[in-house]
Design an enzyme around this catalytic site. Structure first.
Site, PDB file in Angstrom:
ATOM      1  N   GLU A 272     -71.528 -47.988  33.948  1.00 37.58           N
ATOM      2  CA  GLU A 272     -71.821 -47.100  35.067  1.00 37.58           C
ATOM      3  C   GLU A 272     -73.297 -46.754  35.128  1.00 37.58           C
ATOM      4  OE1 GLU A 272     -70.141 -42.948  33.617  1.00 37.58           O
ATOM      5  OE2 GLU A 272     -68.846 -44.621  33.071  1.00 37.58           O
TER       6      GLU A 272
ATOM      7  N   CYS B 177     -80.242 -43.801  36.319  1.00 39.64           N
ATOM      8  CA  CYS B 177     -79.899 -43.811  34.900  1.00 39.64           C
ATOM      9  C   CYS B 177     -79.046 -45.053  34.674  1.00 39.64           C
ATOM     10  CB  CYS B 177     -79.139 -42.539  34.529  1.00 39.64           C
ATOM     11  SG  CYS B 177     -78.630 -42.471  32.804  1.00 39.64           S
TER      12      CYS B 177
ATOM     13  N   CYS C 155     -70.597 -47.889  23.319  1.00 35.99           N
ATOM     14  CA  CYS C 155     -71.665 -47.492  22.385  1.00 35.99           C
ATOM     15  C   CYS C 155     -71.055 -47.288  21.005  1.00 35.99           C
ATOM     16  CB  CYS C 155     -72.331 -46.199  22.856  1.00 35.99           C
ATOM     17  SG  CYS C 155     -73.692 -45.644  21.802  1.00 35.99           S
TER      18      CYS C 155
ATOM     19  N   CYS D 103     -71.773 -40.325  18.937  1.00 37.66           N
ATOM     20  CA  CYS D 103     -72.138 -38.922  19.206  1.00 37.66           C
ATOM     21  C   CYS D 103     -70.936 -38.193  19.807  1.00 37.66           C
ATOM     22  CB  CYS D 103     -73.329 -38.863  20.157  1.00 37.66           C
ATOM     23  SG  CYS D 103     -74.806 -39.667  19.505  1.00 37.66           S
TER      24      CYS D 103
ATOM     25  N   CYS E  68     -70.458 -37.247  23.695  1.00 37.82           N
ATOM     26  CA  CYS E  68     -70.681 -38.285  24.699  1.00 37.82           C
ATOM     27  C   CYS E  68     -69.428 -39.139  24.911  1.00 37.82           C
ATOM     28  CB  CYS E  68     -71.846 -39.172  24.265  1.00 37.82           C
ATOM     29  SG  CYS E  68     -72.249 -40.476  25.446  1.00 37.82           S
TER      30      CYS E  68
ATOM     31  N   CYS F  47     -72.542 -39.419  31.057  1.00 38.21           N
ATOM     32  CA  CYS F  47     -72.382 -40.788  30.562  1.00 38.21           C
ATOM     33  C   CYS F  47     -70.952 -41.073  30.131  1.00 38.21           C
ATOM     34  CB  CYS F  47     -73.307 -41.030  29.365  1.00 38.21           C
ATOM     35  SG  CYS F  47     -75.039 -40.837  29.743  1.00 38.21           S
TER      36      CYS F  47
END
Length: 342
Positions: free
Chosen positions: A91, A104, A111, A115, A118, A332
């Protein structure tokens, strides 16, 4: 077949020469793609048919499909869910400011940094995006909004420094006069703090802005939020930032997502100030986006303002990030997770 967007102009000219075509055809193809937004070889009117056939035999133009587009009713922010040829989803978010349009972009499918605040890290990383797949997000977004994008933030899904070579090539590619000609000072790269890669990035001596996802004033708190903190200490990251500044003379940006009762206390602000004093930097305070995968809660606005007040007292330039697209889940990874779950 190869994605032609992975080629810079010199590489495409070389291909033309090796395939008995005039080198200037490379520039013509680039003009159609990057200047006119044409993404089909057959629509490139000044390219001979024989050349088009060679191009179609060797290349595809890897523009992703916009599966879903959400437009905020608050501030015109658009969140776009892209699907690549292999079915993978990423995205991008397009934000309108007075100074122009900013995007962005994502650098990986998923990922692996883990974290906890996120959504893009839920499920881990699937694969890296190529330089062409990253620039394709910008090209397709420009078509969606029918306007030029002038600023880029590498802060979507993925850790840019975990995809170092492709990200560096993307920066040079998008900066080139023959493509989108976006100035390096209009590009921000955000990282959770992979120290050796920050140092390697410094050696490139780019004029981009380096943004560090700090989110904590000490290692103890940071380890509860970001697994990377178990590998690289806060001091190691700050030392790498000083090295980056010495090589590039570019001010560092520190991102600090405020989480209620975790890292938003006055003593946290005092400790953060002591760590950042002496570093040429800017702090971007971020009201955290709440996601269902964790129990983190957004700090109260009074708490955020008080936190900023402490940093300002120590002459650390600080801003509170304006929330963009809050009505369309513009954080995100949220849209991708929703789509996959659905």
């Amino acid at each position: 077949m190869k994605n032609i967007l992975d080629f810079n102009l010199d590489e495409l000219k070389k291909w033309m020469d090796e395939n008995s075509e005039s080198k200037f055809r490379g520039k013509q193809v680039f003009d159609w793609i990057y200047k006119k937004g044409i993404f089909a070889f057959d629509d490139m009117k000044n390219i001979p048919k024989s050349t088009k056939e060679k191009l179609k035999d060797s290349f595809y133009i890897g523009i992703p499909k916009a599966v879903e587009v959400y437009k905020s009713s608050i501030d015109d922010t658009r969140k776009i869910l892209f699907e690549y040829n292999d079915g993978n989803l990423i995205e991008a978010v397009v934000m309108k400011y007075k100074y122009g349009n900013s995007i962005c972009v994502s650098t990986q499918v998923g990922c692996r940094m883990g974290c906890k605040f996120c959504a893009s890290t839920v499920g881990g990383v699937v694969r890296n995006l190529s330089s062409g797949e990253i620039i394709a997000q910008v090209l397709k977004a420009q078509n969606e909004i029918n306007d030029r994008i002038s600023n880029i933030v590498l802060m979507g899904s993925g850790e840019p420094l975990d995809n170092f070579e492709n990200v560096i090539k993307f920066i040079y590619l998008v900066n080139a006069p023959d493509t989108l000609n976006i100035g390096q000072r209009h590009i921000t790269l955000s990282t959770c703090g992979i120290v050796p890669k920050i140092e390697e990035l410094a050696e490139e001596e780019l004029q981009i802005t380096l943004a560090i996802s700090l989110h904590a004033p000490n290692d103890k708190i940071r380890k509860t939020m970001m697994p990377i903190a178990n590998k690289y200490s806060l001091q190691e990251i700050l030392d790498a930032c000083k090295y980056y500044f010495n090589k590039t003379s570019r001010r560092i940006s520190f991102e600090y997502a405020l989480v209620k009762d975790i890292n938003d206390k006055i003593e946290n602000a005092e400790e953060l100030s002591s760590k950042l004093t002496g570093i040429k930097c800017h702090v971007n305070l971020i009201p955290i986006n709440e996601i269902k995968e964790n129990n983190f809660k957004k700090s109260r606005i009074e708490t955020i303002n008080n936190f900023k007040g402490v940093l300002t007292k120590y002459n650390i330039e600080t801003t509170i990030r304006r929330e963009m697209g809050s009505d369309i889940n513009a954080a995100c990874g949220q849209l991708r997770r929703q789509y996959i779950n659905k």
